[in-house]
Scaffold this motif. Sequence first.
Motif, short mmCIF file in Angstrom:
data_model
loop_
_atom_site.label_atom_id
_atom_site.label_comp_id
_atom_site.label_asym_id
_atom_site.label_seq_id
_atom_site.Cartn_x
_atom_site.Cartn_y
_atom_site.Cartn_z
N GLY A 564 0.78 -1.18 0.04
CA GLY A 564 0.04 0.08 -0.01
C GLY A 564 0.92 1.22 0.13
O GLY A 564 0.20 2.38 0.03
N ALA A 565 2.12 1.16 0.00
CA ALA A 565 2.93 2.44 -0.09
C ALA A 565 2.71 3.11 -1.25
O ALA A 565 2.78 2.56 -2.34
N ASN A 566 2.85 4.63 -1.50
CA ASN A 566 2.88 5.24 -2.47
C ASN A 566 3.92 5.01 -3.42
O ASN A 566 5.30 4.98 -3.09
N PRO A 567 3.79 4.56 -4.64
CA PRO A 567 5.01 4.11 -5.56
C PRO A 567 5.95 5.43 -5.79
O PRO A 567 7.22 4.97 -6.09
N MET A 568 5.63 6.44 -5.60
CA MET A 568 6.52 7.82 -5.86
C MET A 568 7.37 8.02 -4.41
O MET A 568 8.04 8.64 -4.39
N LYS A 569 6.95 7.09 -3.26
CA LYS A 569 7.83 7.42 -2.08
C LYS A 569 9.08 7.08 -2.14
O LYS A 569 9.66 6.06 -2.83
N CYS A 570 10.13 8.02 -1.23
CA CYS A 570 11.58 7.59 -1.34
C CYS A 570 11.87 7.69 0.07
O CYS A 570 11.42 8.31 1.02
N ILE A 571 12.98 7.12 0.46
CA ILE A 571 13.34 6.81 1.79
C ILE A 571 15.04 7.52 1.69
O ILE A 571 15.84 7.29 0.62
N SER A 572 15.02 8.40 2.56
CA SER A 572 16.29 9.32 2.57
C SER A 572 17.52 8.49 2.96
O SER A 572 17.54 7.54 3.61
N PHE A 573 18.63 8.79 1.92
CA PHE A 573 19.73 7.58 1.79
C PHE A 573 21.01 8.70 2.24
O PHE A 573 21.95 7.98 2.89
N PHE A 574 21.11 9.72 1.51
CA PHE A 574 22.42 10.54 2.00
C PHE A 574 22.42 12.01 1.36
O PHE A 574 21.37 12.19 0.74
N LYS A 575 23.09 12.86 1.93
CA LYS A 575 23.23 14.04 1.54
C LYS A 575 24.70 14.44 0.65
O LYS A 575 25.76 13.82 0.78
N VAL A 576 24.57 15.24 -0.46
CA VAL A 576 25.60 15.13 -1.30
C VAL A 576 25.57 16.91 -1.45
O VAL A 576 24.63 17.53 -1.85
N GLY A 577 26.77 17.20 -1.35
CA GLY A 577 27.23 18.74 -1.54
C GLY A 577 28.53 19.01 -2.48
O GLY A 577 28.86 20.46 -2.57
N GLY A 578 29.16 17.97 -2.41
CA GLY A 578 30.55 18.49 -3.28
C GLY A 578 30.72 17.93 -4.58
O GLY A 578 29.94 16.93 -4.96
N GLY A 579 31.31 18.45 -5.37
CA GLY A 579 31.43 18.22 -6.84
C GLY A 579 30.57 18.98 -7.91
O GLY A 579 30.77 18.68 -8.97
N PHE A 580 30.07 19.79 -7.31
CA PHE A 580 28.86 20.62 -8.20
C PHE A 580 29.84 22.05 -8.73
O PHE A 580 30.44 22.56 -7.84
N ARG A 581 29.69 21.95 -9.94
CA ARG A 581 30.14 23.28 -10.70
C ARG A 581 28.99 24.31 -10.54
O ARG A 581 27.87 23.95 -10.52
#
Length: 991
Positions: A564-581
């Motif tokens: 019965g979970a929403n197919p669009m539901k996501c479980i938090s996994f990590f934060k990313v902030g490095g490598g972006f231009r």
Amino acid sequence: MASSQKEPDAEAIEDDERQYGQGPASDDDADELALLRPQNHSKTLPFHELFTSLFNPLNDNKKRPTGPKVARAKQGPHGPSNQSPHEMRRSIVSRFISKWRRDVGNDIYPAFRLILPEKDRDRAMYGLKEKAIGKLLVKLLKINPNSEDGFNLLNWKLPGQTTASRMAGDFAGRCFEVLSKRAMRSTVGEMRIAEVNELLDRLSVVSKEEDQLPIFEKFYNRMNAEELMWLIRIILRQMKIGASEKTLFDLWHPDAESLFNVTSSLRRVCWELQDPSVHLDEEKTGITLMECFQPQLAQFQMHSFQMMIQKMGCTEEKPNFWIEEKLDGERMQMHMARDATSKGGFRFSFWSRKGKDYTYLYGNGFEDERSALTRHIKDAFEDRVKNIILDGEMITWDPELDVMVGFGTLKTAALSEQRDPFNGTGHRPLFRVFDCLYMNDQVLTQYMLEDRRKVLEKSIKNVHRRIEIHQYQEANSASQVEVALRKVVAEASEGLVLKNPRSIYRLNSRNDDWMKVKPEYMTEFGESLDCVVIGGYYGSGHKGGRLSSFLCGLRVGQNDIQKGANPMKCISFFKVGGGFRAQDYRNIDEKTSGKWTKWDRAHPPTEFITLGGGDKQYERPDVWIKPNDSVVLEVKAASVGASDQFGFQYTLRFPRFKSLRDDKTWDSALSVEEFIQLKLRLEAESKDKEFKVDARRKGTKRLKKEVVIAGNNTKVKTPYAGPKTAVFAGLNFCVLSDMLVPQKKSKAEIEQIIKSNGGAIFQSPTAQEDMICIADKRVVKVASLVKSGQTNIIKPCWVLDAMKQAEIDGPQRQRLLVPWEPKHTYHMLDVMREEVESNVDEYGDSYARDVSVEDLKKIMDEMMHPKNYAFDSNEFLTELEEHGKGLGEVPGSMFRRCVVRFVSNEEEPGPNVDLLIAKSQFQFAGGRIVEDDEDLDVTHYVVVGENLDVASSLRKEISRRKGRVPRIVALKWLLDSWDEKTVLDEERYTV
């Protein structure tokens, strides 16, 4: 009459006593400290003196350009000033301390509580963060929360609602912007430091908004905007004033840092050390029961295993050392005392490495109903133990699997144990003890580790998976270290700690007696992962006002959807902030603009997102986005580790953005089931890979090379061992302690060196009138001689310098002894000071002896700027990242995990400017350049020029290697990474 001699102002003192703000203390502590407290002769200084005389000048000093030409041109308040920023910093602090002594008295504790609020253990935590203070100010100022100023206070990381705020990401700065428009005062107020302390003490013991608001109102009515800005920084304990506590302690009293190391008490430092001319008694420099101390730390691995063993002081005669498993938990000290007045007859205290009191969590006694540990260890202590201090690691244990769980789960496990103490299946805290520092009223730190271990084993009984003595393996060769490291790698453990069993315990020291070894962790975790963005975080500093990092999640699996979970539901996994231009940020913004929603803690979007911590909402983002409106990021990482900070049971270590996957939609991003399958496959494959040791530390070398001084082909000799001479003939010596620097030698070894070179040895410093006393540490005899003020005490390094110079000068001049220099003196009488200081020039260069390479490096370092060798910024940032508390990328260390070899086949007619610039920027940012083709530490080959032959031959060469495979990239990778202030993904620059 000078102000320092004026009569005490009884009315002022009474007023300050009433408004002092002492904070909580035990009855025993209060009685003892009351006797020590110095009496001020006048009221404390106005609060604004802190920032006008100290904080603002120190911050201005941080911004000063450095360099000799600039320093000579700088105009001080009394004409030209040639002081370096370091000298100016000390001068500013010294002037403030002198002003306090002159205008107030010798009790500086009220000021130090506000200057170093993070070190003040006498005042409880306020329980106030930026959001809560913002709400208080909105109510106090009676402004609409949805107005521009209200929005800016409540959403301090976000850009301004209608106009961009200069202070985005700086909460105290935001407060200043808003308060300066509405301040009750335009000039500084009249509140004194004692009054501020009294109100802050009241603020620290109330928790309801209706109780906090009247206190803030009093501050608001009597302070201007700048005063309130600094007050908020003090409450948040985020000062950043440009001077460390080490500088402040050192200028208050030469023993201040030592006392703080063993007590962690700011009040004791200020009250016991009120007179800088009176030194601390030796017995007070030891640890004290029920007082937090700063523990000994392990040195970072910087050498081969064999070199590490040598640095620990192992010799052919005494080759043995200990190997312990490095635990992935939180360093903890436990104090226990039998106490008839305590319930259960025992009293406990727990403190972390940083001095945080965890007694509330782990228990104050056997009968503490909220204890997560002590109620389970009633059988842990032998009957003869009256009191004890234990040093160890608090870790999380899974009793079902009977394995250690990662660091990030410790507090959750402890809180769970508090709520359900006899649940046999839940995670629980386990205290692994590896040292005993105090036993039955006796301090043990000066005893050898092997002796302390015997005391530990006779005092503590293991209580299964609650409190246990940490085991060690005795070893005597480097090969045993590698075998042990292979074992911990196979078991996915943290690493090893090597210890010298003949070492004493050195408080607040990171030295070669303990050395930690970690397995190589920079090998990428398989292929890159494609994950959907579900949240965003606004940055601070130069990234203030825009999204600078993102929360990524895993799609729920088919099993959850069927339930019965929403197919669009996501479980938090990590934060990313490095490598972006900058362009990457723009691309993400273009694709998601207008689709972000502010996170509402009261009504979280649980239909779409699951965070860690349940209602506590760990790592909750500032804004969130529906997966079908979002983008997919390709991310690579070093490894995967357990964590309870995210909705998923694992998280990525050192995640880095690789690219934006325009070709993928949210429903093709990685799911929970797909990740678990990937993890299992990669773990199976990793067992076949060649083992590799972590050798990324700055200064690591594969082979030790002989040092050659520029302009001189003479090879530098190994450290002097000492031939037999008559250099000390006719001289009388009394050796009082071991030698600590530049090498470790026992008292007996120093005596033998002196005797072998003609000197006479006596055991009493008063046996002869012309006695030369030798010492390198403050043992009882040394302390007594210093207190008597009758004798110079010389360091053992002078003995080696004198013999070395005699060897250089030759037999005909061996009786011309090297005169004493400041570096040779442990304690110098005033009558000798001028003569001793005249034996070196202004930089410390000796007039009478040839300096060694080490001496020359030290002289040149101090000519340029002082360095704190005990602190490694790269290592500090790495450890923060390992525990999920990184500060983001800092340009000065963003390449700290990179080892580069530059390759080229071009015959350039002149210097390659781009290459020179790239090398300089790379090394400045913590990178290491190697020249050796066989150096297996290389992470990147940087190809210079357009010819692809070099890259092709390199690719063939490294394809035969096992383990980590270096990346082959163009020089532009380094130049672009520097411009973007982040390490960019290499695949865009593959040659």
